[in-house]
Write a protein that holds these residues in place. Structure first.
Motif, PDB file in Angstrom:
ATOM      1  N   UNK A 147       0.019   1.323 -49.617  1.00 42.47           N
ATOM      2  CA  UNK A 147      -1.265   2.015 -49.570  1.00 42.47           C
ATOM      3  C   UNK A 147      -1.034   3.504 -49.342  1.00 42.47           C
ATOM      4  N   UNK A 148      -2.093   4.298 -49.571  1.00 42.60           N
ATOM      5  CA  UNK A 148      -2.032   5.709 -49.199  1.00 42.60           C
ATOM      6  C   UNK A 148      -1.936   5.816 -47.686  1.00 42.60           C
ATOM      7  N   UNK A 149      -1.144   6.784 -47.242  1.00 36.96           N
ATOM      8  CA  UNK A 149      -1.021   7.058 -45.825  1.00 36.96           C
ATOM      9  C   UNK A 149      -1.831   8.303 -45.474  1.00 36.96           C
ATOM     10  N   UNK A 150      -1.978   8.537 -44.194  1.00 37.34           N
ATOM     11  CA  UNK A 150      -2.835   9.605 -43.703  1.00 37.34           C
ATOM     12  C   UNK A 150      -2.452  10.969 -44.269  1.00 37.34           C
TER      13      UNK A 150
ATOM     14  N   UNK B 109     -10.620  -0.219 -50.271  1.00 38.35           N
ATOM     15  CA  UNK B 109     -10.901   0.339 -48.946  1.00 38.35           C
ATOM     16  C   UNK B 109     -12.148   1.211 -48.952  1.00 38.35           C
ATOM     17  N   UNK B 110     -12.355   1.973 -50.034  1.00 35.50           N
ATOM     18  CA  UNK B 110     -13.527   2.858 -50.120  1.00 35.50           C
ATOM     19  C   UNK B 110     -14.828   2.083 -50.284  1.00 35.50           C
ATOM     20  N   UNK B 111     -14.754   0.806 -50.672  1.00 36.97           N
ATOM     21  CA  UNK B 111     -15.959   0.010 -50.921  1.00 36.97           C
ATOM     22  C   UNK B 111     -16.139  -1.119 -49.909  1.00 36.97           C
TER      23      UNK B 111
ATOM     24  N   UNK C 147      -7.303   7.815 -45.247  1.00 38.15           N
ATOM     25  CA  UNK C 147      -6.675   6.780 -44.418  1.00 38.15           C
ATOM     26  C   UNK C 147      -6.474   7.306 -43.002  1.00 38.15           C
ATOM     27  N   UNK C 148      -6.665   6.431 -42.044  1.00 42.97           N
ATOM     28  CA  UNK C 148      -6.449   6.818 -40.654  1.00 42.97           C
ATOM     29  C   UNK C 148      -4.976   6.668 -40.296  1.00 42.97           C
ATOM     30  N   UNK C 149      -4.472   7.505 -39.428  1.00 45.53           N
ATOM     31  CA  UNK C 149      -3.055   7.410 -39.044  1.00 45.53           C
ATOM     32  C   UNK C 149      -2.717   6.024 -38.490  1.00 45.53           C
ATOM     33  N   UNK C 150      -1.738   5.371 -39.110  1.00 46.15           N
ATOM     34  CA  UNK C 150      -1.272   4.076 -38.617  1.00 46.15           C
ATOM     35  C   UNK C 150      -2.200   2.907 -38.902  1.00 46.15           C
ATOM     36  N   UNK C 151      -3.273   3.128 -39.703  1.00 46.25           N
ATOM     37  CA  UNK C 151      -4.228   2.041 -39.920  1.00 46.25           C
ATOM     38  C   UNK C 151      -4.516   1.825 -41.411  1.00 46.25           C
ATOM     39  N   UNK C 152      -3.574   2.170 -42.259  1.00 45.91           N
ATOM     40  CA  UNK C 152      -3.765   1.981 -43.696  1.00 45.91           C
ATOM     41  C   UNK C 152      -3.657   0.500 -44.036  1.00 45.91           C
ATOM     42  N   UNK C 153      -4.691  -0.045 -44.652  1.00 51.97           N
ATOM     43  CA  UNK C 153      -4.698  -1.452 -45.014  1.00 51.97           C
ATOM     44  C   UNK C 153      -4.977  -1.599 -46.504  1.00 51.97           C
TER      45      UNK C 153
END
Length: 219
Positions: free
Chosen positions: A71-74, A216-218, A59-65
Motif C-alpha cells: 500500500x501507499x505509505x505516509x 481505502x478512499x471509499x 495514509x496515516x503513519x504506521x496504519x496503511x491497510x
C-alpha cells in the motif's frame, strides 16, 4: 294559388338540400384531438448526477491497510487523480493520463494510465461507477453490475468476498490483473465501483497500491 304551391315546394326542397349539405359538412370535418406537449425531463439523461469528490485522505503513519500486497505509505510521493467525475480521489505513482470512456444508461466508465516516453502503457486502471438508491440496493444490484462492467471492460469478475461490501480477484498471469467491486457511501449517496488494474512485469506493486488506495478512499 298555384304560385304559392310552387313556392312552398321549392322552399321545402331547398331546406332539405341545405340540411343534407350541413350534415355532409359536419361529417367531413375531422375531429382533431389536441395533445399537450410532453414536459421536458428535469434530469439530464442518462440520469447520473455528477458526484462531488471527497477530498483525498493520505495514509496515516504506521496504519496503511489494503486488500492485497503493498500500500501507499505516509511519506510516499502520491499523485492525486482528479477530474474524473468520481465521488473520490485516489493515488497514482506517477503523473496520470486520464480518459473518459463514456456512459451507459446507469454507469460511467473512466480510465487512468501510466505510459513510457514512447507511449507504451505500463499501468492501466479502468473504473466503472454506478449510483444506487441505498447501500442495500447497491448490494442487491452487485451481481448485475459485475456482469455489465466486466463485460464492457473485458475484465475478470471479482469473485472472492473480502468483506460484506467488497469482492476481489487476483490474476498472477501476465499481464498481472487485479479486479475489485466495492459498494460504499459518500456524501450521503451510495455507489458501486468496479475497478480493473493491469500491470506489466515489474509494475505489480504499483497496481496493488492503486487498487488498495481506491478501496481505502471509499471505505
Amino acid at each position: 294559388m298555384a304560385t304559392l304551391v310552387v313556392f312552398c315546394v321549392l322552399y321545402s326542397v331547398g331546406a332539405a338540400l341545405a340540411g343534407v349539405v350541413k350534415e355532409e359538412r359536419a361529417v367531413a370535418v375531422p375531429v382533431v384531438v389536441v395533445k399537450p406537449e410532453p414536459l421536458p425531463s428535469p434530469v439530464l439523461l442518462p440520469g447520473i448526477v455528477k458526484p462531488q469528490a471527497a477530498p483525498y485522505v493520505p495514509a496515516e503513519p504506521g496504519r496503511a491497510t489494503g486488500l492485497v500486497g503493498v500500500t501507499y505509505q505516509f511519506d510516499d510521493d502520491v499523485q492525486q487523480v482528479v477530474g474524473l467525475g468520481l465521488p473520490f480521489v485516489f493515488g497514482w505513482p506517477r503523473p496520470p493520463t486520464t480518459a473518459d470512456l463514456g456512459v451507459s444508461a446507469n454507469t460511467l466508465y473512466r480510465r487512468v494510465t501510466a505510459e513510457t516516453v514512447s507511449g507504451a502503457v505500463t499501468l492501466d486502471a479502468k473504473l466503472a461507477l454506478r449510483p444506487c438508491a441505498s447501500l442495500a440496493a447497491c448490494l442487491a444490484d452487485r451481481q448485475a453490475f459485475d456482469q455489465e462492467w466486466t463485460s464492457v471492460l473485458e475484465a475478470p469478475v471479482p469473485a472472492v468476498a473480502k468483506d460484506a461490501s467488497t469482492w476481489l480477484t487476483v490474476s498472477d498471469r501476465t499481464p498481472y490483473t487485479l479486479t475489485m467491486t466495492h459498494a460504499f457511501t459518500s456524501n450521503g449517496r451510495s455507489w458501486l465501483i468496479g475497478v480493473s488494474v493491469i500491470a506489466v512485469p515489474g509494475e505489480e506493486p504499483a497496481a496493488q497500491r492503486v487498487l488498495n488506495d481506491i478501496w481505502r478512499q471509499t471505505r
